[in-house]
Design an enzyme around this catalytic site. Sequence first.
Site, mmCIF file in Angstrom:
data_model
loop_
_atom_site.group_PDB
_atom_site.id
_atom_site.type_symbol
_atom_site.label_atom_id
_atom_site.label_comp_id
_atom_site.label_asym_id
_atom_site.label_seq_id
_atom_site.Cartn_x
_atom_site.Cartn_y
_atom_site.Cartn_z
ATOM 1 C CB ALA A 167 32.613 41.927 -27.184
ATOM 2 C CB VAL A 185 13.203 42.390 -22.889
ATOM 3 C CG1 VAL A 185 12.003 42.135 -23.788
ATOM 4 C CG2 VAL A 185 13.398 41.213 -21.929
ATOM 5 N N GLY A 186 16.832 42.728 -23.149
ATOM 6 C CA GLY A 186 17.982 43.185 -22.376
ATOM 7 C C GLY A 186 18.652 42.044 -21.629
ATOM 8 C CG HIS A 230 38.381 59.682 -55.351
ATOM 9 N ND1 HIS A 230 37.079 59.883 -54.945
ATOM 10 C CD2 HIS A 230 38.353 59.567 -56.707
ATOM 11 C CE1 HIS A 230 36.302 59.898 -56.007
ATOM 12 N NE2 HIS A 230 37.050 59.716 -57.087
ATOM 13 C CG MET A 281 25.660 44.876 -20.662
ATOM 14 S SD MET A 281 24.211 43.844 -20.388
ATOM 15 C CE MET A 281 24.254 43.651 -18.619
ATOM 16 C CG LEU A 307 16.459 46.773 -34.244
ATOM 17 C CD1 LEU A 307 17.116 48.130 -34.067
ATOM 18 C CD2 LEU A 307 15.203 46.904 -35.120
ATOM 19 N N GLY A 338 33.491 29.093 -10.468
ATOM 20 C CA GLY A 338 34.365 29.843 -9.572
ATOM 21 C C GLY A 338 33.552 30.621 -8.551
ATOM 22 C CB ALA A 387 12.494 47.449 -31.366
ATOM 23 N N GLY A 388 15.562 46.287 -29.587
ATOM 24 C CA GLY A 388 16.921 46.731 -29.265
ATOM 25 C C GLY A 388 17.886 46.095 -30.246
HETATM 26 P P1 FAD Z 1 30.512 36.882 -21.120
HETATM 27 O O1 FAD Z 1 30.895 36.937 -22.542
HETATM 28 O O2 FAD Z 1 29.128 36.757 -20.735
HETATM 29 O O3 FAD Z 1 31.447 35.819 -20.416
HETATM 30 C C1 FAD Z 1 31.341 35.493 -19.087
HETATM 31 C C2 FAD Z 1 31.881 34.089 -18.903
HETATM 32 O O4 FAD Z 1 32.001 33.834 -17.519
HETATM 33 C C3 FAD Z 1 30.964 33.007 -19.456
HETATM 34 O O5 FAD Z 1 31.713 32.129 -20.256
HETATM 35 C C4 FAD Z 1 30.416 32.305 -18.211
HETATM 36 O O6 FAD Z 1 30.175 30.913 -18.425
HETATM 37 C C5 FAD Z 1 31.555 32.516 -17.241
HETATM 38 N N1 FAD Z 1 31.151 32.506 -15.842
HETATM 39 C C6 FAD Z 1 30.185 33.233 -15.239
HETATM 40 N N2 FAD Z 1 30.154 33.000 -13.926
HETATM 41 C C7 FAD Z 1 31.135 32.093 -13.680
HETATM 42 C C8 FAD Z 1 31.591 31.461 -12.501
HETATM 43 N N3 FAD Z 1 31.055 31.734 -11.320
HETATM 44 N N4 FAD Z 1 32.594 30.576 -12.621
HETATM 45 C C9 FAD Z 1 33.166 30.282 -13.815
HETATM 46 N N5 FAD Z 1 32.769 30.871 -14.959
HETATM 47 C C10 FAD Z 1 31.778 31.761 -14.890
HETATM 48 N N6 FAD Z 1 28.874 42.878 -28.185
HETATM 49 C C11 FAD Z 1 29.610 43.530 -29.101
HETATM 50 O O7 FAD Z 1 30.497 44.307 -28.733
HETATM 51 N N7 FAD Z 1 29.396 43.353 -30.441
HETATM 52 C C12 FAD Z 1 28.436 42.523 -30.898
HETATM 53 O O8 FAD Z 1 28.273 42.378 -32.115
HETATM 54 C C13 FAD Z 1 27.649 41.830 -29.963
HETATM 55 N N8 FAD Z 1 26.683 40.992 -30.376
HETATM 56 C C14 FAD Z 1 25.951 40.297 -29.448
HETATM 57 C C15 FAD Z 1 24.939 39.453 -29.901
HETATM 58 C C16 FAD Z 1 24.160 38.759 -28.998
HETATM 59 C C17 FAD Z 1 23.085 37.843 -29.500
HETATM 60 C C18 FAD Z 1 24.424 38.900 -27.598
HETATM 61 C C19 FAD Z 1 23.636 38.126 -26.593
HETATM 62 C C20 FAD Z 1 25.417 39.734 -27.143
HETATM 63 C C21 FAD Z 1 26.188 40.456 -28.069
HETATM 64 N N9 FAD Z 1 27.178 41.343 -27.657
HETATM 65 C C22 FAD Z 1 27.907 42.033 -28.581
HETATM 66 C C23 FAD Z 1 27.475 41.560 -26.235
HETATM 67 C C24 FAD Z 1 28.711 40.744 -25.830
HETATM 68 O O9 FAD Z 1 28.469 39.383 -26.089
HETATM 69 C C25 FAD Z 1 28.995 40.955 -24.345
HETATM 70 O O10 FAD Z 1 29.118 42.338 -24.080
HETATM 71 C C26 FAD Z 1 30.301 40.283 -23.961
HETATM 72 O O11 FAD Z 1 30.236 38.892 -24.206
HETATM 73 C C27 FAD Z 1 30.610 40.517 -22.475
HETATM 74 O O12 FAD Z 1 31.806 39.891 -22.154
HETATM 75 P P2 FAD Z 1 32.097 39.365 -20.675
HETATM 76 O O13 FAD Z 1 33.441 38.732 -20.741
HETATM 77 O O14 FAD Z 1 31.865 40.447 -19.711
HETATM 78 O O15 FAD Z 1 30.997 38.274 -20.369
HETATM 79 P P1 NAD Z 2 18.629 46.062 -25.592
HETATM 80 O O1 NAD Z 2 18.758 46.748 -24.310
HETATM 81 O O2 NAD Z 2 19.484 46.480 -26.732
HETATM 82 O O3 NAD Z 2 17.135 46.167 -26.127
HETATM 83 C C1 NAD Z 2 16.041 45.702 -25.396
HETATM 84 C C2 NAD Z 2 14.802 46.388 -25.919
HETATM 85 O O4 NAD Z 2 13.684 45.738 -25.371
HETATM 86 C C3 NAD Z 2 14.716 47.850 -25.498
HETATM 87 O O5 NAD Z 2 14.393 48.630 -26.621
HETATM 88 C C4 NAD Z 2 13.608 47.852 -24.464
HETATM 89 O O6 NAD Z 2 12.888 49.060 -24.436
HETATM 90 C C5 NAD Z 2 12.749 46.705 -24.941
HETATM 91 N N1 NAD Z 2 11.928 46.076 -23.890
HETATM 92 C C6 NAD Z 2 12.271 45.830 -22.602
HETATM 93 N N2 NAD Z 2 11.265 45.179 -21.975
HETATM 94 C C7 NAD Z 2 10.285 44.999 -22.891
HETATM 95 C C8 NAD Z 2 9.011 44.378 -22.876
HETATM 96 N N3 NAD Z 2 8.538 43.793 -21.764
HETATM 97 N N4 NAD Z 2 8.263 44.376 -24.014
HETATM 98 C C9 NAD Z 2 8.742 44.951 -25.153
HETATM 99 N N5 NAD Z 2 9.956 45.559 -25.221
HETATM 100 C C10 NAD Z 2 10.716 45.571 -24.120
HETATM 101 O O7 NAD Z 2 18.815 44.509 -25.261
HETATM 102 P P2 NAD Z 2 19.038 43.249 -26.187
HETATM 103 O O8 NAD Z 2 18.659 43.546 -27.593
HETATM 104 O O9 NAD Z 2 18.396 42.125 -25.458
HETATM 105 O O10 NAD Z 2 20.590 43.072 -26.098
HETATM 106 C C11 NAD Z 2 21.233 42.878 -24.837
HETATM 107 C C12 NAD Z 2 22.585 43.496 -24.798
HETATM 108 O O11 NAD Z 2 23.477 42.776 -25.633
HETATM 109 C C13 NAD Z 2 22.570 44.920 -25.272
HETATM 110 O O12 NAD Z 2 22.657 45.750 -24.156
HETATM 111 C C14 NAD Z 2 23.775 45.074 -26.129
HETATM 112 O O13 NAD Z 2 24.719 45.868 -25.477
HETATM 113 C C15 NAD Z 2 24.338 43.677 -26.303
HETATM 114 N N6 NAD Z 2 24.334 43.374 -27.739
HETATM 115 C C16 NAD Z 2 25.173 44.101 -28.532
HETATM 116 C C17 NAD Z 2 25.185 43.880 -29.892
HETATM 117 C C18 NAD Z 2 26.080 44.706 -30.754
HETATM 118 O O14 NAD Z 2 26.975 45.352 -30.220
HETATM 119 N N7 NAD Z 2 25.882 44.742 -32.073
HETATM 120 C C19 NAD Z 2 24.349 42.934 -30.461
HETATM 121 C C20 NAD Z 2 23.489 42.241 -29.616
HETATM 122 C C21 NAD Z 2 23.509 42.459 -28.260
#
Ligand code: FAD
Ligand code: NAD
EC number: 1.8.1.4
Length: 477
Positions: A326, A276-277, A450, A324, A193, A121, A188-189
């Site tokens: 869900a 790393v984010g 309880h 970031m 972890l 899109g 270690a984000g």
């Molecule tokens: P996304 O889920 O990234 O969805 C975006 C969608 O848009 C994708 O399907 C993509 O293909 C589509 N898209 C992008 N551009 C276009 C385009 N131009 N045209 C058509 N389609 C397009 N969050 C939690 O709250 N709890 C968790 O436990 C958690 N665990 C996570 C674990 C990992 C390993 C990771 C990577 C993330 C985790 N997150 C967690 C973060 C969570 O996944 C995101 O915050 C969430 O998915 C964001 O939702 P979104 O809809 O903004 O984007």
């Molecule tokens: P994060 O931001 O949680 O952690 C990244 C870590 O990497 C930070 O501690 C940062 O200081 C470190 N870092 C950055 N650059 C570095 C480098 N060059 N060398 C060493 N360390 C470095 O990011 P993430 O773990 O990649 O996760 C991405 C996002 O996905 C998060 O922002 C989180 O919101 C979302 N997420 C959420 C969940 C959950 O809700 N349980 C689970 C997974 C991911």
Amino acid sequence: MSDKFDVIVIGAGPGGYVAAIRAAQLGLKTACVEKWVDDKGAPVLGGTCLNVGCIPSKALLESTHQFHKTQHADVHGIQTGDVTMDVKKMVARKDKIVGNLTGGIAGLFKANGVTLLQGMGKLLANKQVQVTAADGTASVYAAENVILASGSVPVEIPPAPLTEGLILDNAGALNIDETPKRLGVIGAGVIGLEMGSVWARLGTEVTVLEAMDEFLAMADADVAKEAAKIFKKQKLDIKLGARCTGTEINGKEITLKYTDAEGAKELVVDKLIVAVGRRPQTQGLLSDDSGVKLDERGFIFVDGQCRTEAPGVYAIGDSVRGPMLAHKASEEGIMVADIIAGHHAQMNYDVIPSIIYTHPELAWVGKTEKELKAEGVAIKVGKFPFAASGRAMAADDTDGFVKMIADEATDRILGVHMVGGIASELIAQAAIAMEFGSTAEDLQLTVFAHPTVSEAVHEAALAVDGHAIHMANRKKR
Ligand code: FAD
Ligand code: NAD
């Protein structure tokens, strides 16, 4: 099909698919555009969260937690003999859960009358949306309103370029199908972890390199301190102030070069996860004349109700400011759909729970003690350890605590921070209380069943005023 919609949503992640369903429920003619296709060319719905994020990571965390519990079942008198893990079966189970959930969204779209437009899109001027299908065919649709929900992608770092099967991002990390002997993680984000825990439980030597000197800087200091102690016991080797400077692949091994306070070092691992984010995904999303602007960090610029600079165009989820997560993306989707339908809607950004699904889990909502002190707010703090909870003892799950922070003058709850076996479930109680503007006394006066682990929330509220029953209160009021 008419090519004019009330709402076109770009992206079918937890932000976009929820927004589309809500908009359709409110009677708006809605389409959702998604570019992700599987290896057979079929649309993949659910975004990062369902496919390569929240759900698959939690499936692996649950499987390995069960493995760990079975290994330690002796504490209950259960004799198991050797416990082994079939990693391929664990990964296949994860894939099945993902398949069920993503297929479920297609069903929900159908049930709610959301039109799925498969393709990439792009927002053009005047709320027109161009959709380019996988075969290159482009169509243009008009909309009264557009919701951008394009999510995020992992940040890559030059010293550790992704390398098939060896140096992995979050998606690759979820598909490791045999237990590595040595795993390196950069960052270690949250992902570092959670994925580090998965493999440490299966016996992998896990080393996590974190660039910052402070561990879990985003969490309350008590949570970070307790978590560091527990992860050390779990043999997660977390090296702070450690920066990756390069990687070298030698056959099936990776030599990871890094510097820390002591100088240059090397570490040899079998797999390396880069976590790393993440950064907003906006490439190819906006035409030059779309009217939508990005902020200085590349996020789509929006106001407090997710309006972009272009009238009738909204943006939600990982591609805009804020955590970031869900649930944040989904709630923004609901808010925006409601606004488009003419309802009054707003979101409380001060009460968004955060959870790290290690074991014990780390969970918090509201402000940390450090933030409140920096703002000069007079606070009172109550803390209750799970070691004093009968139900936690029965579950052999006594690590951690509930910490509640209330305003000294008004008693209003300002933050709740937890480390605990089911902290991800308990934090919802704190979020509900805070959303309703509760005081610590409101929770003190609430009857908790309880024996439950939830009683720790009650006791922490009592502890705010020095009145916890099942521990000696440090401060009496
Ligand atoms: P996304 O889920 O990234 O969805 C975006 C969608 O848009 C994708 O399907 C993509 O293909 C589509 N898209 C992008 N551009 C276009 C385009 N131009 N045209 C058509 N389609 C397009 N969050 C939690 O709250 N709890 C968790 O436990 C958690 N665990 C996570 C674990 C990992 C390993 C990771 C990577 C993330 C985790 N997150 C967690 C973060 C969570 O996944 C995101 O915050 C969430 O998915 C964001 O939702 P979104 O809809 O903004 O984007
Ligand atoms: P994060 O931001 O949680 O952690 C990244 C870590 O990497 C930070 O501690 C940062 O200081 C470190 N870092 C950055 N650059 C570095 C480098 N060059 N060398 C060493 N360390 C470095 O990011 P993430 O773990 O990649 O996760 C991405 C996002 O996905 C998060 O922002 C989180 O919101 C979302 N997420 C959420 C969940 C959950 O809700 N349980 C689970 C997974 C991911």
